[in-house]
Design a protein around this motif. Structure first.
Motif, mmCIF file in Angstrom:
data_model
loop_
_atom_site.group_PDB
_atom_site.id
_atom_site.type_symbol
_atom_site.label_atom_id
_atom_site.label_comp_id
_atom_site.label_asym_id
_atom_site.label_seq_id
_atom_site.Cartn_x
_atom_site.Cartn_y
_atom_site.Cartn_z
ATOM 1 N N LEU A 277 0.837 -1.298 0.120
ATOM 2 C CA LEU A 277 0.146 0.020 -0.057
ATOM 3 C C LEU A 277 0.991 1.271 0.012
ATOM 4 O O LEU A 277 1.748 1.289 0.727
ATOM 5 C CB LEU A 277 -0.980 0.016 1.319
ATOM 6 N N ALA A 285 -3.473 4.332 5.180
ATOM 7 C CA ALA A 285 -2.155 3.438 5.774
ATOM 8 C C ALA A 285 -2.238 3.021 6.983
ATOM 9 O O ALA A 285 -1.500 2.243 7.166
ATOM 10 C CB ALA A 285 -1.035 4.856 6.056
ATOM 11 N N SER A 288 -4.083 -0.401 6.498
ATOM 12 C CA SER A 288 -2.867 -1.024 6.069
ATOM 13 C C SER A 288 -2.057 -1.717 7.224
ATOM 14 O O SER A 288 -1.940 -2.947 7.197
ATOM 15 C CB SER A 288 -2.301 -0.428 4.967
ATOM 16 N N THR A 295 3.341 -1.089 4.272
ATOM 17 C CA THR A 295 3.048 0.270 3.840
ATOM 18 C C THR A 295 3.858 1.321 3.602
ATOM 19 O O THR A 295 4.948 1.456 4.405
ATOM 20 C CB THR A 295 2.049 0.592 5.044
ATOM 21 N N CYS A 317 7.808 4.016 7.930
ATOM 22 C CA CYS A 317 7.242 3.939 6.788
ATOM 23 C C CYS A 317 7.545 4.779 5.590
ATOM 24 O O CYS A 317 7.010 4.622 4.435
ATOM 25 C CB CYS A 317 5.464 3.791 7.225
#
Length: 443
Positions: A277, A285, A288, A295, A317
């Protein structure tokens, strides 16, 4: 006696967009005490972002009744909800100014009511801008929901910092998290890469074109992958935020490969088949991460408050398209994830326990609840509050202003037809004409 003592819990949700309807309706089901049955009535506040039938169907939340109202019509409905028709809980799923207006309007219509509903409000996702402004506009509700431990701490600090009562702040989690945990990437890397688009982030043609080009480039570099651009709305529809440059228009000038597609639908269903994602700062996010799907929060356009991706500093991330093209996979920081209300450790089902207990205690309070008392009033904010209320056709004391829509009577058939036509013209102006005028002004 509260209605919940003798029958199903009666809940009303007032929402002003598709995402807030989703948040409000799902919150209502999450915070109901115990295994109480729920009767849910939905009210959609009329405006530029009032959801269409397709958007409501995509959200997938069902209500026992659903109707579109003005602010004054809603207040009249709440004033008339007495006896068997009274509500136990009211969820205000609105932008901050809307919440403040309703709190003052409700304080007026309930001023002589012995027992009123428990009023709940909060945020639909990540709170990355206008923290103090939005919070103080929500002050006065019985529960102000914080979607994470981090938000709860910040909310209390704001209220206490201005001398407002912070007792209403209640830690929960995002109500729409869930779904099956990610089983792991298939051999050879991710098969399905999803970019979760946002209506207003970024907002410039250059930046949105850049992101689209990089997504298409990723599809070309990896023909074995299915690369999906997940869109929030179709052309002509509106969401919580104005989208002046929809990706559907930008992609018409591109030449995407066969493995690139635009997709709509429920985010949870898209995540069911997602291996990676990617987003700028979408709440998707967090959905996910909750499922442990790899992510990425993009850093290509900088890590900036204007983009909202600064919220993900420390998450592990943040990455760029160059890194993704080269095979990078992020490793989320467990401590950061835990503080965001993303309960990947299995504690999600208990995240709403405090809210349930507080609502049950308020419903059982002898003599009913005290009058609503927002922090903003004509003493604390005499130069700000009247304008907030006037946008919803309310006077400073919460009464309808002269000429307010449907202030005196229910709309007849002719008025309803005229209203629908006017609303269509207004939406066309906001969504089609205004963006063109703004772009012409930039020439």
């Amino acid at each position: 006696m509260p209605a919940s003592a003798t029958k199903a819990l009666r809940v009303a949700v007032l929402a002003d967009s598709d995402t807030r309807w989703k948040w409000g309706a799902l919150t209502a089901t999450r915070v109901r005490p115990g295994d109480t049955e729920i009767h849910l009535d939905g009210y959609l506040l009329r405006g530029r972002a009032t959801p269409t039938a397709r958007q409501l169907q995509e959200v997938g939340v069902r209500a026992d009744s659903l109707r579109e109202v003005t602010a004054v019509e809603f207040l009249r409905a709440m004033a008339g909800a007495r006896g068997e028709d009274s509500y136990d809980v009211l969820v205000l799923a609105l932008v901050g100014g809307g919440v403040q207006a309703m709190l003052h309007g409700l304080a007026r219509v309930w001023q002589d009511v012995a027992e009123r509903p428990v009023v709940v409000t909060g945020y639909v996702g990540v709170v990355y801008e206008k923290l103090a402004d939005g919070l103080l506009l929500r002050h006065g509700a019985d529960l102000v929901l914080a979607n994470s431990r981090q938000d709860a701490d910040r909310f209390r600090a704001v209220y206490e910092g201005v001398g407002a009562d912070a007792a209403a702040v209640t830690e929960v989690a995002l109500p729409f998290l869930g779904g099956a945990a990610y089983a792991g990437e298939p051999g050879g890397g991710p098969r399905t890469v999803v970019f979760a688009a946002q209506p207003s982030v970024p907002d410039s043609r250059r930046d949105r074109t850049y992101l689209l080009e990089r997504l298409i480039r990723h599809a070309r570099l990896h023909p074995e992958r299915e690369v999906l651009l997940k869109l929030r709305s179709k052309p002509g529809e509106h969401t919580t935020h104005i989208e002046e440059l929809p990706y559907q228009k930008l992609v018409q000038r591109a030449d995407p490969p066969p493995n690139f597609r635009l997709v709509y639908g429920h985010m949870g269903e898209v995540l069911d088949r997602t291996d990676l994602l990617v987003t700028v700062s979408s709440t998707a996010a967090l959905e996910s991460l909750h499922r442990r799907i790899p992510t990425v929060v993009l850093s290509d356009l900088g890590v900036r408050e204007a983009l909202g991706n600064h919220h993900f500093v420390g998450s592990g991330c943040l990455a760029s398209w160059d890194q993704l093209d080269a095979g990078h996979r992020p490793a989320p920081d467990p401590e950061w994830v835990a503080r965001q209300g993303v309960a990947a450790d299995g504690g999600y089902e208990t995240a709403f326990d405090e809210a349930r207990e507080r609502i049950a205690a308020l419903l059982a309070r002898p003599g009913g609840l005290p009058p609503l008392a927002p922090y903003y009033n004509l003493v604390t904010a005499p130069g700000y509050l009247p304008g907030i209320l006037a946008r919803h056709h309310l006077a400073p004391d919460g009464t309808p202003l002269p000429g307010a829509p449907a202030a005196d009577r229910a709309p007849g058939p002719v008025r309803q037809v005229v209203r629908r036509a006017a609303r269509g013209a207004y939406r066309h102006g906001v969504q089609r004409v205004a963006p063109v005028i703004r772009r012409m002004g930039e020439l």
